[in-house]
Design an enzyme around this catalytic site. Sequence first.
Site, mmCIF file in Angstrom:
data_model
loop_
_atom_site.group_PDB
_atom_site.id
_atom_site.type_symbol
_atom_site.label_atom_id
_atom_site.label_comp_id
_atom_site.label_asym_id
_atom_site.label_seq_id
_atom_site.Cartn_x
_atom_site.Cartn_y
_atom_site.Cartn_z
ATOM 1 N N HIS A 217 36.516 49.460 42.351
ATOM 2 C CA HIS A 217 37.469 50.338 43.016
ATOM 3 C C HIS A 217 36.974 50.861 44.361
ATOM 4 O O HIS A 217 37.680 50.733 45.355
ATOM 5 C CB HIS A 217 37.982 51.469 42.132
ATOM 6 N N TYR A 221 38.136 50.878 48.815
ATOM 7 C CA TYR A 221 38.028 51.921 49.843
ATOM 8 C C TYR A 221 37.075 51.522 50.952
ATOM 9 O O TYR A 221 37.210 51.987 52.081
ATOM 10 C CB TYR A 221 37.668 53.275 49.213
ATOM 11 N N HIS A 368 50.851 43.799 45.336
ATOM 12 C CA HIS A 368 50.262 45.089 45.700
ATOM 13 C C HIS A 368 49.083 44.936 46.656
ATOM 14 O O HIS A 368 49.027 45.577 47.692
ATOM 15 C CB HIS A 368 49.827 45.837 44.432
ATOM 16 N N PHE A 369 48.131 44.047 46.322
ATOM 17 C CA PHE A 369 46.985 44.050 47.248
ATOM 18 C C PHE A 369 47.243 43.283 48.528
ATOM 19 O O PHE A 369 46.522 43.461 49.487
ATOM 20 C CB PHE A 369 45.647 43.697 46.587
ATOM 21 N N HIS A 370 48.297 42.483 48.557
ATOM 22 C CA HIS A 370 48.627 41.921 49.867
ATOM 23 C C HIS A 370 49.328 42.941 50.767
ATOM 24 O O HIS A 370 49.356 42.762 51.983
ATOM 25 C CB HIS A 370 49.467 40.646 49.728
ATOM 26 N N ARG A 433 49.633 36.765 37.140
ATOM 27 C CA ARG A 433 48.839 36.408 38.309
ATOM 28 C C ARG A 433 47.784 35.399 37.878
ATOM 29 O O ARG A 433 47.659 35.093 36.700
ATOM 30 C CB ARG A 433 48.174 37.650 38.899
ATOM 31 N N ARG A 434 47.022 34.891 38.824
ATOM 32 C CA ARG A 434 45.895 33.987 38.553
ATOM 33 C C ARG A 434 46.297 32.868 37.611
ATOM 34 O O ARG A 434 45.600 32.588 36.640
ATOM 35 C CB ARG A 434 44.763 34.785 37.923
#
Lengths: 550, 40, 157
Positions: A217, A221, A368-370, A433-434
Amino acid sequence: MLAAADRKLALWNIGVAYTAFLIGTLAGLLQVFIRNDRLELPAWLDYYQILTAHGVLLALIFTTFFIFAFFISGMSKSLGTFGPKVLLWNWIGFVVMLTGTVLATVMIVIGEASVLYTFYAPLMASPWYYVGLALFVVGSWIMGFALVGHYMKWKKANRGELSPLFAFMTVTTIVLWVIACLGVVATVLFQYIPWAFGWVDTINVELSRTLFWYFGHPLVYFWLLPAYMAWYTVVPKILGVPVFSDSLARLAFVLFILFSIPVGFHHQLMEPGISDFWKFLQVVLTFMVIIPSLMTAFSMFANFERAGRKNGGKGLFGWFTKLPWKDLRFTSIFIAMAFFIPGGAGGIINASFQLNEIVHNTLWIVGHFHITVGTPVAMTFMGLTYWLIPYLTGRKFSNTMKKLGFIQIGLWSVGMLLMSTAQHILGLLGAPRRTAYSGYNGHESALEWFDGILTNHVTMAVGGSILFLSAMLLLYIVIMSAFVSPKAVEPDEFVEFPLAESDKRATPKFLENWWLWIGMAFLLIIIAYAIPIAQMIQHAPPGSRGFITW
Amino acid sequence: MTKKKQEHEENLKGTLISVFFVGFVIVAMWVAVYLMYLSQ
Amino acid sequence: MHLHKYEKIWLTFGIVCLVAFLSIVGVNAFAQDHTPAGGMHTIDPEKVRETAPFNEPGVKQLDDDTYQATIIASAFAYDGGQTLQVPAGKEIIFKLTSTDVVHSFTIDNTNVNMMVVPGQVTTKSYTFKEPGKYLIICNEYCGTGHHYMYTEIEVTE
Ligand code: HEM
Ligand SMILES: [Cu+2]
Ligand SMILES: [Cu+2]
């Protein structure tokens, strides 16, 4: 202009970053076509091998090398030219990091490490993959410490003074990174490497997952904070306003040191071995780390409103039209910020304990992470690249380049909007995913995933192709700015490093009391992790031997 | 003293409305997924 | 450190929202028993088939309103006894473990989304609302055959 030696160092880091970007985005392109059943790979290439390369090269290598290039340039600019020791250690760190990168990449390419960038045990890659990752982290520590050394020298020479905002934020990010990496270093060094070399037979799987996510996590950041640095220190300069509030900017950053680490369980909400109490405690801590981002949202809009009003914007929203939209450096980062609004909101959903059941390991997460790292962070880095490379090489950034830059960010925005929207909705429908193409034997739930209007794998593939086009355009701009564009001669042809004034007269000194923040961070880490980790070790089941299932 | 501060506080109404737009996105998306959670 | 009045309003609003979200999920999870998959039971991953309840995978009725479904995940298939068949409207307790790598057990269109970790037993309780044939997939990467790892559960009236 910075000293030549410092510029060279930064440029090498950028060079590695964009090499990784080239291979990584190519992998991304292949992925969207495979998932849509439009591409079959030759026997020697596997979907998961490509996906491992994509994750490692973009999320770890591209980001980290670019971040260091940005830090090096900004630290040299705001604290002065690097001394010989700082330079030497930076180069040593760079070489170690690069060695690790090459080693890990080779293992992926020869098919010995199709374990994805999270390398969950007991999938067992070649031990050299783990060695490569360890070298990468150690190298980043060496570079980080070299930069901290440069900062300490400045502090000695300027006793009692608060450091410039850019340097403060760099040190915060490095502190966060070093504390975060302790987890991954511990698991790789003491669990994975002895096990993969065969010195021990088994591995404690749940412990390795926990140590990984202790790192995983704050890793996000570590990507985000450099983007925030650009938002806090570079954007106001482009807008022609001072930093909105020096003390609030620093406060937001130290809050990230405190709350971004003791929260890794929010990635493990669906798994056994951690009791509900500890999961929920870390969910609460995760919600604390949202607060500094809420503060950041306010500061950003305040910058815009101030700047727009200064340019004559009237009324409630007149300022909005008076922003420097024709300035590529601004517009790129503005779009990056806009993507972070749904990106951050999605993150709150992911962290909401049982709501995670709906999204965990679905394509929603990929969406989300894109729209967190893949656009807000990556597009901020693009926005920096346009001026950072010419600034470092002393070349011109022509109007043609500017136009190409606008096309590039436009394509990235459209491509990402299509791809990530499709992924979010597909994820809510349950698409995993994956996962390479699978019709699941024609089950109707799975068929749904392929024929919605916006929500299908075709939209994802169209979006992915546009993204790839944008990536190639960016690489063209990078190569032009690095090697080809004519050198600047006249003073007004030189590209500047925009760094805003920050009024630190009202900033309390305790904000730069590192031991205070590091101490509190460890206290929170102990509260959140000591007991569950002790239980995992004490009540460990017999360990797992390694499996190579690819 | 506080009065004076108030007078000097700059006009950031647009900012306030903008961040509340952000807040709206957060709440709307969260509630939507929560309802979906309850329904299945 | 001076906070603009509007920033105070904004942060207060934000924090109230966060507290509200946390309270809603907290009450729903702990007071109404909707905690996510988990469990603290461990098992020897090499001896799964010799260890109860995994020596007899399948669906078993525990009492009038409760059933237990015991399932073993391995690359790249699930072993839930003969066929997975459970009634709607009754509490089903899913219990899973893995004999090799990490998998998931994810039932489409439900809130069942469990990580299956070797050495651990994952438990999740769920009551199906509608009868029908539900797709079950593995959504945690487990190897070359990962995308072929799926099965079906039939929920009867
Ligand atoms: C050309 C642009 C890109 C395309 C077409 C693309 C496409 C994709 C797709 C389709 C996946 C999901 C595959 C799956 O789960 O089966 C994926 C995963 C991922 N992408 Fe990208 N992506 C792009 C750029 C980026 C960038 C710029 C970043 C970060 C800086 C990024 C980070 C990731 C990560 C971390 C994953 C997860 C890997 C994993 O699950 O192990 N991507 N990408
Ligand atoms: Cu996280
Ligand atoms: Cu799988």
